[in-house]
Motif scaffolding. Structure first.
Motif, mmCIF file in Angstrom:
data_model
loop_
_atom_site.group_PDB
_atom_site.id
_atom_site.type_symbol
_atom_site.label_atom_id
_atom_site.label_comp_id
_atom_site.label_asym_id
_atom_site.label_seq_id
_atom_site.Cartn_x
_atom_site.Cartn_y
_atom_site.Cartn_z
ATOM 1 N N GLY A 98 -7.971 3.495 11.125
ATOM 2 C CA GLY A 98 -7.515 2.121 10.918
ATOM 3 C C GLY A 98 -6.046 1.964 10.618
ATOM 4 N N LEU A 99 -5.288 3.056 10.640
ATOM 5 C CA LEU A 99 -3.853 2.974 10.348
ATOM 6 C C LEU A 99 -3.077 2.893 11.654
ATOM 7 N N THR A 100 -2.071 2.023 11.692
ATOM 8 C CA THR A 100 -1.208 1.864 12.859
ATOM 9 C C THR A 100 0.159 2.478 12.581
ATOM 10 N N LEU A 101 0.662 3.259 13.539
ATOM 11 C CA LEU A 101 1.974 3.879 13.404
ATOM 12 C C LEU A 101 3.007 3.154 14.257
ATOM 13 N N ALA A 102 4.233 3.077 13.756
ATOM 14 C CA ALA A 102 5.340 2.465 14.494
ATOM 15 C C ALA A 102 6.602 3.261 14.188
ATOM 16 N N HIS A 136 -6.047 5.356 1.324
ATOM 17 C CA HIS A 136 -7.001 4.600 0.519
ATOM 18 C C HIS A 136 -6.800 3.093 0.618
ATOM 19 N N ALA A 137 -5.895 2.660 1.468
ATOM 20 C CA ALA A 137 -5.567 1.235 1.557
ATOM 21 C C ALA A 137 -6.776 0.388 1.944
ATOM 22 N N ARG A 138 -7.546 0.834 2.914
ATOM 23 C CA ARG A 138 -8.679 0.045 3.403
ATOM 24 C C ARG A 138 -9.726 -0.190 2.323
ATOM 25 N N ASP A 139 -9.838 0.736 1.385
ATOM 26 C CA ASP A 139 -10.802 0.559 0.293
ATOM 27 C C ASP A 139 -10.441 -0.619 -0.598
ATOM 28 N N PHE A 140 -9.194 -1.069 -0.508
ATOM 29 C CA PHE A 140 -8.726 -2.179 -1.338
ATOM 30 C C PHE A 140 -8.304 -3.364 -0.470
ATOM 31 N N ASP A 141 -8.888 -3.437 0.713
ATOM 32 C CA ASP A 141 -8.650 -4.552 1.642
ATOM 33 C C ASP A 141 -7.180 -4.684 2.010
ATOM 34 N N ILE A 142 -6.569 -3.553 2.271
ATOM 35 C CA ILE A 142 -5.188 -3.498 2.740
ATOM 36 C C ILE A 142 -5.189 -2.817 4.103
ATOM 37 N N ALA A 143 -4.669 -3.500 5.117
ATOM 38 C CA ALA A 143 -4.569 -2.931 6.463
ATOM 39 C C ALA A 143 -3.165 -2.364 6.632
ATOM 40 N N PRO A 144 -3.016 -1.029 6.700
ATOM 41 C CA PRO A 144 -1.670 -0.435 6.705
ATOM 42 C C PRO A 144 -1.077 -0.231 8.095
ATOM 43 N N VAL A 145 0.190 -0.608 8.220
ATOM 44 C CA VAL A 145 1.029 -0.211 9.343
ATOM 45 C C VAL A 145 2.185 0.587 8.752
ATOM 46 N N LEU A 190 -7.872 -9.881 3.355
ATOM 47 C CA LEU A 190 -7.252 -8.668 3.874
ATOM 48 C C LEU A 190 -5.747 -8.874 3.941
ATOM 49 N N ILE A 191 -5.010 -7.943 3.378
ATOM 50 C CA ILE A 191 -3.545 -8.001 3.394
ATOM 51 C C ILE A 191 -3.019 -7.000 4.410
ATOM 52 N N ARG A 192 -2.202 -7.474 5.341
ATOM 53 C CA ARG A 192 -1.560 -6.591 6.317
ATOM 54 C C ARG A 192 -0.232 -6.109 5.717
ATOM 55 N N ALA A 193 -0.221 -4.850 5.301
ATOM 56 C CA ALA A 193 0.953 -4.273 4.639
ATOM 57 C C ALA A 193 1.715 -3.389 5.612
ATOM 58 N N PHE A 194 2.997 -3.653 5.743
ATOM 59 C CA PHE A 194 3.867 -2.907 6.648
ATOM 60 C C PHE A 194 4.755 -1.990 5.807
ATOM 61 N N TYR A 195 4.530 -0.677 5.932
ATOM 62 C CA TYR A 195 5.263 0.307 5.136
ATOM 63 C C TYR A 195 6.459 0.839 5.937
ATOM 64 N N VAL A 196 7.608 0.868 5.311
ATOM 65 C CA VAL A 196 8.834 1.352 5.939
ATOM 66 C C VAL A 196 9.205 2.682 5.290
ATOM 67 N N CYS A 197 9.247 3.731 6.113
ATOM 68 C CA CYS A 197 9.517 5.081 5.616
ATOM 69 C C CYS A 197 10.725 5.655 6.356
ATOM 70 N N HIS A 198 11.652 6.229 5.630
ATOM 71 C CA HIS A 198 12.900 6.677 6.233
ATOM 72 C C HIS A 198 12.793 8.009 6.958
ATOM 73 N N ASP A 199 11.760 8.821 6.649
ATOM 74 C CA ASP A 199 11.732 10.178 7.172
ATOM 75 C C ASP A 199 10.297 10.688 7.209
ATOM 76 N N GLY A 200 9.983 11.471 8.238
ATOM 77 C CA GLY A 200 8.629 11.968 8.402
ATOM 78 C C GLY A 200 8.380 13.328 7.798
ATOM 79 N N ASP A 201 9.261 13.796 6.931
ATOM 80 C CA ASP A 201 9.022 15.053 6.231
ATOM 81 C C ASP A 201 7.910 14.839 5.206
ATOM 82 N N LEU A 202 7.562 15.875 4.443
ATOM 83 C CA LEU A 202 6.485 15.735 3.468
ATOM 84 C C LEU A 202 6.960 16.089 2.064
ATOM 85 N N PHE A 203 8.062 15.432 1.656
ATOM 86 C CA PHE A 203 8.484 15.550 0.271
ATOM 87 C C PHE A 203 7.669 14.571 -0.574
ATOM 88 N N GLY A 204 8.032 14.423 -1.841
ATOM 89 C CA GLY A 204 7.213 13.658 -2.767
ATOM 90 C C GLY A 204 6.929 12.229 -2.350
#
Length: 395
Positions: free
Chosen positions: A59-63, A32-41, A7-21
């Motif tokens: 299973g997703l953690t927000l920060a 779909h991260a969990r289907d590939f053994d990726i735990a997303p934050v 299981l890979i713990r992947a930490f995603y960094v996003c600059h803005d919470g809008d819904l552009f592309g």
């Protein structure tokens, strides 16, 4: 049986919470991260609609974190650029250090910066000693009035190459911005379509267009997207080619909105254009159009294209940026020279005159989307990138 995948713990960094592309792409990956053994934050610098969408994923953690501003959205003088650089240097250390502490607290295995704009993820990953994957979704070497780099295009390139274990590019056009020295770390991974080509059909947003061609446009309304070319094309065609333009997106600034509304009035085509604003669910929109047009200059990819293709709508796109990597001219859609409103008008007229061509291209496009832009294909590639980044880090 093979060895169990870690299981890979992947930490995603996003600059803005809008819904552009870029944010929509992140939501698809995270779902779909969990289907590939990726735990997303996922850490978002500024909350928005994306926050609510991610909160619904099991299973997703927000920060949250503080963003580093290394791009500006307006023209900058030389004096302002010096001030921008000084401000960036002053804020870089404390914000990166705080984010690095967050990475350690979540025991991240890999840091994934979701767009070029998220500089803080790269610096924090270096401070924390964690592999960093930088997802580049922008053409930063082009003259984009909404993406002005404080450090200049060459400075951006150097920073990305210096602070990335792997560099993910959404198209070959994006990858071409980097140096030969970075080639071994470049991975071209196209975006995935959010809807499966074989899913249960949805009800269209409108009844069928009788006696006219309903053309859609999806995305931000900006000068760089060349939305005005569509207005000009409608005026060129006149009433002899009955086309209705339906638009899902929002203006990014008041001056451009004023310009477009003035052109609609001046050209007398306002009654043929419907501005719908941002739509939370685009599936009924795609189901209700006859074709989709994307006139953008230097479009890095073109998410709307693959969504429309998967939904059975043929596309017309400018021959610029990553668009020709998606549309094969006269096989899965039509291409025209970017900025040529008359050529765009001719392509629209061709779709109106040749419904058989429209159906053939739509069928071909649907098959191409199902083969090239599936979530499974994207996530398999992403998992391989993470595995390679971790292997490199542990050597």
């Amino acid at each position: 049986m093979g060895a169990e995948r870690r299981l890979i713990r992947a930490f995603y960094v996003c600059h803005d919470g809008d819904l552009f592309g870029s944010q929509q792409s992140l939501a698809i990956m995270a779902a779909h991260a969990r289907d590939f053994d990726i735990a997303p934050v996922v850490s978002i610098a500024r909350p928005g609609p994306l926050t609510a969408r991610l909160a619904s994923i099991p299973g997703l953690t927000l920060a949250t974190h503080r963003r580093l501003q290394w791009f500006k959205h307006d023209q900058r003088s030389g004096f302002q650029r010096v001030g921008d650089a000084a401000g960036l240097l002053a804020s870089a250390w404390p914000r990166a250090r705080a984010l690095a502490a967050l990475l350690r607290a979540h025991r991240a295995d890999v840091v994934h910066s979701n767009s070029l704009v998220s500089l803080e993820g790269a610096l924090a990953a270096r401070l924390a000693g964690i592999p960093h994957v930088w997802h580049i979704r922008e053409l930063f070497v082009s003259d984009n009035p909404k993406l002005r780099p404080t450090l200049g295009a060459d400075g951006v390139r150097r920073v990305v190459e210096a602070f990335s274990t792997r560099i993910l590019c959404i198209s070959q056009a994006v990858a071409a911005q980097f140096s030969q020295e970075a080639t071994a770390r470049l991975v071209v991974m196209p975006n995935a379509v959010a809807m499966a080509a074989n899913q249960t059909p949805v009800a269209p947003l409108w009844p069928p267009a009788e006696g006219r061609l309903r053309v859609g446009y999806v995305g931000r309304l900006t000068a760089g997207k060349r939305f005005g070319d569509l207005i000009e094309a409608l005026a060129i065609l006149g009433d002899a080619t009955p086309i209705e333009l339906v638009v899902a997106g929002k203006f990014v600034d008041a001056p451009y909105e004023a310009f477009i509304r003035a052109r609609l009035d001046a050209l007398g085509v306002g009654d043929r254009v419907r501005l719908l604003g941002v739509l939370d669910d685009l599936r009924p929109f795609y189901a209700g159009i006859d074709a989709l047009a994307l006139p953008s200059k230097d479009e890095p990819f073109g998410r709307a294209l693959i969504e429309a293709m998967a939904a059975g709508a043929p596309c017309i796109g400018a021959d610029s940026g990553g668009i020709p990597e998606i549309i094969a001219h006269e096989r899965t859609g039509l291409l025209y020279p970017c900025g040529d409103a008359r050529a765009l008008a001719a392509a629209l007229a061709r779709y109106w005159r040749e419904p058989d061509l429209r159906r053939t291209l739509a069928n071909n496009a649907g098959r191409a989307a199902a083969q090239r832009f599936t979530i499974e294909t994207q996530m398999q590639a992403l998992r391989a990138v993470y595995d390679a980044a971790l292997t490199t880090a542990h050597r």
